[in-house]
Design a protein around this motif. Structure first.
Motif, PDB file in Angstrom:
ATOM      1  N   PRO A 294       0.835  -1.212   0.000  1.00 53.99           N
ATOM      2  CA  PRO A 294       0.000   0.000   0.000  1.00 53.99           C
ATOM      3  C   PRO A 294       0.864   1.254   0.000  1.00 53.99           C
ATOM      4  O   PRO A 294       1.945   1.271   0.602  1.00 53.99           O
ATOM      5  CB  PRO A 294      -0.811  -0.122   1.293  1.00 53.99           C
ATOM      6  N   MET A 295       0.408   2.298  -0.687  1.00 49.01           N
ATOM      7  CA  MET A 295       1.161   3.545  -0.800  1.00 49.01           C
ATOM      8  C   MET A 295       0.521   4.674   0.014  1.00 49.01           C
ATOM      9  O   MET A 295       1.188   5.616   0.399  1.00 49.01           O
ATOM     10  CB  MET A 295       1.223   3.990  -2.271  1.00 49.01           C
ATOM     11  N   VAL A 296      -0.787   4.567   0.246  1.00 46.82           N
ATOM     12  CA  VAL A 296      -1.525   5.642   0.918  1.00 46.82           C
ATOM     13  C   VAL A 296      -2.245   5.062   2.131  1.00 46.82           C
ATOM     14  O   VAL A 296      -2.825   3.986   2.051  1.00 46.82           O
ATOM     15  CB  VAL A 296      -2.553   6.269  -0.057  1.00 46.82           C
ATOM     16  N   PHE A 297      -2.175   5.774   3.263  1.00 46.47           N
ATOM     17  CA  PHE A 297      -2.784   5.290   4.509  1.00 46.47           C
ATOM     18  C   PHE A 297      -3.770   6.327   5.040  1.00 46.47           C
ATOM     19  O   PHE A 297      -3.552   7.531   4.907  1.00 46.47           O
ATOM     20  CB  PHE A 297      -1.702   5.024   5.561  1.00 46.47           C
ATOM     21  N   ALA A 298      -4.848   5.840   5.642  1.00 48.33           N
ATOM     22  CA  ALA A 298      -5.839   6.747   6.235  1.00 48.33           C
ATOM     23  C   ALA A 298      -6.538   6.038   7.380  1.00 48.33           C
ATOM     24  O   ALA A 298      -6.648   4.809   7.387  1.00 48.33           O
ATOM     25  CB  ALA A 298      -6.858   7.191   5.187  1.00 48.33           C
ATOM     26  N   GLY A 299      -6.994   6.800   8.349  1.00 46.38           N
ATOM     27  CA  GLY A 299      -7.780   6.238   9.446  1.00 46.38           C
ATOM     28  C   GLY A 299      -9.215   6.066   8.992  1.00 46.38           C
ATOM     29  O   GLY A 299      -9.766   6.937   8.315  1.00 46.38           O
ATOM     30  N   MET A 300      -9.826   4.936   9.337  1.00 40.39           N
ATOM     31  CA  MET A 300     -11.224   4.691   8.968  1.00 40.39           C
ATOM     32  C   MET A 300     -12.003   4.371  10.244  1.00 40.39           C
ATOM     33  O   MET A 300     -11.649   3.443  10.975  1.00 40.39           O
ATOM     34  CB  MET A 300     -11.318   3.527   7.982  1.00 40.39           C
ATOM     35  N   ASN A 445       8.761  15.279 -17.068  1.00 42.32           N
ATOM     36  CA  ASN A 445       9.136  14.256 -16.083  1.00 42.32           C
ATOM     37  C   ASN A 445       9.718  14.921 -14.843  1.00 42.32           C
ATOM     38  O   ASN A 445      10.645  15.734 -14.944  1.00 42.32           O
ATOM     39  CB  ASN A 445      10.157  13.284 -16.681  1.00 42.32           C
ATOM     40  N   PHE A 446       9.163  14.578 -13.687  1.00 45.17           N
ATOM     41  CA  PHE A 446       9.615  15.150 -12.413  1.00 45.17           C
ATOM     42  C   PHE A 446       9.881  14.036 -11.405  1.00 45.17           C
ATOM     43  O   PHE A 446       9.393  12.926 -11.556  1.00 45.17           O
ATOM     44  CB  PHE A 446       8.520  16.044 -11.801  1.00 45.17           C
ATOM     45  N   GLU A 447      10.632  14.387 -10.379  1.00 49.85           N
ATOM     46  CA  GLU A 447      10.722  13.541  -9.176  1.00 49.85           C
ATOM     47  C   GLU A 447      10.078  14.341  -8.051  1.00 49.85           C
ATOM     48  O   GLU A 447      10.503  15.466  -7.766  1.00 49.85           O
ATOM     49  CB  GLU A 447      12.184  13.194  -8.872  1.00 49.85           C
ATOM     50  N   VAL A 448       9.039  13.768  -7.435  1.00 47.07           N
ATOM     51  CA  VAL A 448       8.215  14.500  -6.469  1.00 47.07           C
ATOM     52  C   VAL A 448       7.946  13.627  -5.248  1.00 47.07           C
ATOM     53  O   VAL A 448       7.776  12.407  -5.385  1.00 47.07           O
ATOM     54  CB  VAL A 448       6.835  14.877  -7.099  1.00 47.07           C
ATOM     55  N   PRO A 449       7.876  14.224  -4.039  1.00 44.28           N
ATOM     56  CA  PRO A 449       7.449  13.426  -2.874  1.00 44.28           C
ATOM     57  C   PRO A 449       6.010  12.954  -3.076  1.00 44.28           C
ATOM     58  O   PRO A 449       5.151  13.732  -3.518  1.00 44.28           O
ATOM     59  CB  PRO A 449       7.536  14.424  -1.708  1.00 44.28           C
ATOM     60  N   LEU A 450       5.756  11.691  -2.784  1.00 41.21           N
ATOM     61  CA  LEU A 450       4.414  11.122  -2.972  1.00 41.21           C
ATOM     62  C   LEU A 450       3.364  11.889  -2.169  1.00 41.21           C
ATOM     63  O   LEU A 450       2.242  12.093  -2.617  1.00 41.21           O
ATOM     64  CB  LEU A 450       4.417   9.637  -2.566  1.00 41.21           C
ATOM     65  N   ALA A 451       3.749  12.347  -0.964  1.00 37.50           N
ATOM     66  CA  ALA A 451       2.803  13.069  -0.098  1.00 37.50           C
ATOM     67  C   ALA A 451       2.235  14.305  -0.781  1.00 37.50           C
ATOM     68  O   ALA A 451       1.111  14.714  -0.504  1.00 37.50           O
ATOM     69  CB  ALA A 451       3.494  13.474   1.201  1.00 37.50           C
ATOM     70  N   GLU A 452       3.001  14.897  -1.690  1.00 39.81           N
ATOM     71  CA  GLU A 452       2.565  16.132  -2.349  1.00 39.81           C
ATOM     72  C   GLU A 452       1.521  15.881  -3.434  1.00 39.81           C
ATOM     73  O   GLU A 452       0.764  16.774  -3.782  1.00 39.81           O
ATOM     74  CB  GLU A 452       3.771  16.860  -2.970  1.00 39.81           C
ATOM     75  N   ILE A 453       1.514  14.670  -3.999  1.00 43.07           N
ATOM     76  CA  ILE A 453       0.563  14.447  -5.100  1.00 43.07           C
ATOM     77  C   ILE A 453      -0.679  13.658  -4.685  1.00 43.07           C
ATOM     78  O   ILE A 453      -1.600  13.511  -5.477  1.00 43.07           O
ATOM     79  CB  ILE A 453       1.232  13.791  -6.337  1.00 43.07           C
ATOM     80  N   ILE A 454      -0.724  13.178  -3.439  1.00 42.21           N
ATOM     81  CA  ILE A 454      -1.949  12.462  -3.022  1.00 42.21           C
ATOM     82  C   ILE A 454      -2.959  13.430  -2.417  1.00 42.21           C
ATOM     83  O   ILE A 454      -4.075  13.042  -2.102  1.00 42.21           O
ATOM     84  CB  ILE A 454      -1.662  11.324  -2.010  1.00 42.21           C
TER      85      ILE A 454
END
Length: 603
Positions: A294-300, A445-454
């Protein structure tokens, strides 16, 4: 095997993959007209409503060629188009010898088109390009031809023009598949070697495993073994998709079909794994297997705290059919008992939430999505943190690493500057390269922190490019970063569920937006409520919710001013005492404020 063709359909979302399979079903007579419906292979309501494919759907049809009069067996794998499910697409492509590259004539080449084409080329597949939706009034066939020519070098004279909706050119496409896609190769008498490219759970028969047999054969009663975990099972049923599940005596080299072997959980039949004979196994598995993380986490959390147990059962049932979903118990002082869930991406998260609401009638609260960070402590210990509430104290941290992705954006040139500014200045991205993607198209083409695009990236990108830009990304690894935990205090009490992890340069601006948003969403109380954001051991932003005031001077008609001052002083002391003992009720919308922080900018 000479008369067998195995193909996959690759395209961007909503370019017409499933509609094309509908027409192929009709033309080949695989389904009776009275049973036919739109998006026949999409079994979930969500797939039908949104017009997206979430699960791969194999299909076997028989087509009599107009050229040589022979009947050919064509196995088609319809793949998901969204970036969240890119691993499933990759494994589906590994199961076939050819691919139909479908491009919408009104939208042209998009980011997923490019990504999936490169995947198909990596697997050495024979690519048959086809421009779809040529019947639309805004179809731009000539430009799309130039883009495809530029992408894979196939001359425009060889690109098919079809309308999957109207059935124009679909028979020509089937003839092209027979002519150009090579027949499968493999040794029918060799040891069994089969690829799992998908699996689904059936509550009566256990896991149904979708396989492509490369060597050997498998039939009822055979003892089989999965390579990744060494588990053995006995085959109860083998079959093919015509398009319904149809039992057959055996599956042999070159076939695409399914097996049922009493496997209890989808997580035991992992996508990309190799199946072999348990008594006489092959030495080496097929290449390309990896565990999906998993790449993205959230509280449910359940909408009503008493439904915690029902939510757990619902998630367990979903997990049976979705091995990529990860969850474990969690507790929030504000929201009570719930779960921390891991998803492949935002679409996957959205689909899980919607399925819970529809199929299990559960109302759930999702907290803001986060990514997984690696934290190296001063004592040498390494922690994996996917919940901001569990982020360690700053004084104990040596280094923090965050996940990075390679982001590709395809856009018309006039939006280039705006998108570069968005990624580099707002989203901490680094420009790697630009490429030409055909007529009036550029790939950035970029290299970006995943947190910025979610967070809110997709909406902003679409707004800045008037809907023309499209994106694709892939995980490239963890990198050292300057991150801090921003804690939110409501009435001087920390609320863990509202914590976020932010880059030091952006901590203040995010904290400012968040406290202002919370001040709007938390209702007024009888006392003043301070909302503070704390980072690095100090308060960096504050917003105040004024107290509800009763007009205590309303009964004073004239008289000495000291009488009024006494009343006001008494009210002030009462409010101060109330603030010390009073509880602040935070509405559920406030916990979703993290998601809404960027909304005003998008509008």
């Amino acid at each position: 095997m000479r008369n067998v063709r195995n193909i996959s359909i690759i395209a961007h979302i909503d370019h017409g993959k499933t509609t094309l399979t509908d027409r192929i079903l009709e033309i080949t007579g695989a389904i009776e007209k009275r049973k036919m419906r739109e998006q026949f292979l999409d079994s979930m309501d969500i797939e039908r409503e949104r017009g997206i494919t979430i699960k791969s759907h194999p299909l076997r049809v028989f087509y009599k060629s107009k050229k040589d009069g022979k009947e050919y067996e064509i196995n088609i794998v319809d793949t998901p188009g969204h970036v969240d499910f890119s691993y499933e697409v990759d494994r589906s492509l590994a199961a076939v010898e050819g691919a139909i590259l479908l491009v919408d004539a009104s939208q042209g080449v998009q980011a997923q088109t490019v990504a999936n084409t490169y995947k198909a080329l990596e697997h050495n597949l024979e690519i048959i390009p086809a421009i779809n939706k040529i019947d639309l009034p805004n179809a731009n066939v000539a430009e799309t031809e130039l883009e495809i020519e530029d992408l894979i070098g196939i001359p425009s004279s060889e690109i098919l023009k079809i309308s999957a909706k109207e059935g124009i050119g679909v028979e020509e496409l089937l003839e092209e598949i027979i002519e150009k896609v090579p027949a499968p190769s493999g040794d029918e008498d060799g040891k069994l070697k089969a690829l799992i490219f998908d699996a689904k759970y059936d509550k009566y028969r256990g896991v149904i495993v979708y396989i492509r047999v490369f060597d050997g054969k498998v039939s009822i009663g055979d003892k089989i073994m999965t390579f990744s975990n060494g588990q053995s099972y006995e085959v109860i049923e083998t079959g093919v998709f015509t398009p319904d599940m149809t039992p057959v005596d055996e599956l042999k080299a070159g076939d695409i079909g399914y097996i049922i072997a009493g496997i209890k959980e989808v997580s035991l039949a992992r996508i990309g794994d190799t199946i072999t004979n348990a008594i006489d196994p092959v030495e080496e598995p097929l290449e390309g297997y990896k565990e999906v993380k998993p790449m993205v986490f959230a509280g449910m959390f359940p909408g009503v705290p008493e439904y915690y147990e029902e939510l757990r059962k619902a998630l367990e049932k979903l997990k049976l059919n979705d091995s990529a979903l990860v969850f474990y118990p969690d507790h929030s002082p504000a929201l009570g008992f719930g779960f921390r869930c891991g998803f492949l991406g935002l679409l996957h998260m959205d689909v899980v939430k919607e399925r819970l609401e529809r199929e299990f009638e559960m109302t759930v609260i999702l907290t803001a999505p986060n990514v997984e960070y690696k934290v190296l402590l001063k004592n040498g210990e390494e922690l994996i943190v996917n919940d901001p509430a569990k982020f360690p104290d700053e004084s104990t941290i040596q280094e923090v690493y965050e996940p990075y992705v390679k982001l590709s954006i395809i856009t018309p040139p006039e939006y280039l500057g705006r998108l570069m500014n968005l990624v580099q200045n707002e989203k901490r991205g680094t420009m790697i390269s630009t490429e030409n993607a055909g007529f009036e198209r550029v790939v950035l083409n970029f290299e970006v922190p995943l947190a910025e695009i979610i967070f809110d990236f997709f909406d902003k990108m679409k707004a800045l490019s008037r809907g023309y830009a499209s994106m694709d990304y892939e995980f490239i690894g963890y990198r050292k970063s300057d991150l801090v935990k921003v804690s939110i205090l409501v009435n001087k009490e920390p609320v863990d569920a509202l914590s976020i992890i932010a880059h030091k340069d952006k901590a203040y601006s995010m904290a400012r937006k968040l406290v202002d948003k919370l001040a709007e969403l938390i209702p007024q109380h009888q006392f003043e409520i301070p909302i503070q954001a704390k980072a690095g051991g100090r308060i960096i932003a504050r917003s105040t919710i004024k107290a509800l005031r009763k007009d205590v001077l309303a009964k004073c008609y004239g008289g000495d001013v000291t009488r009024k001052m006494k009343l006001l002083q008494k009210q002030k002391e009462g409010k101060k005492k109330l603030r010390e003992i009073g509880n602040v009720s935070i509405p559920q919308e406030a916990f979703l404020a993290l998601l809404k922080v960027g909304e005003d900018e998008n509008k």
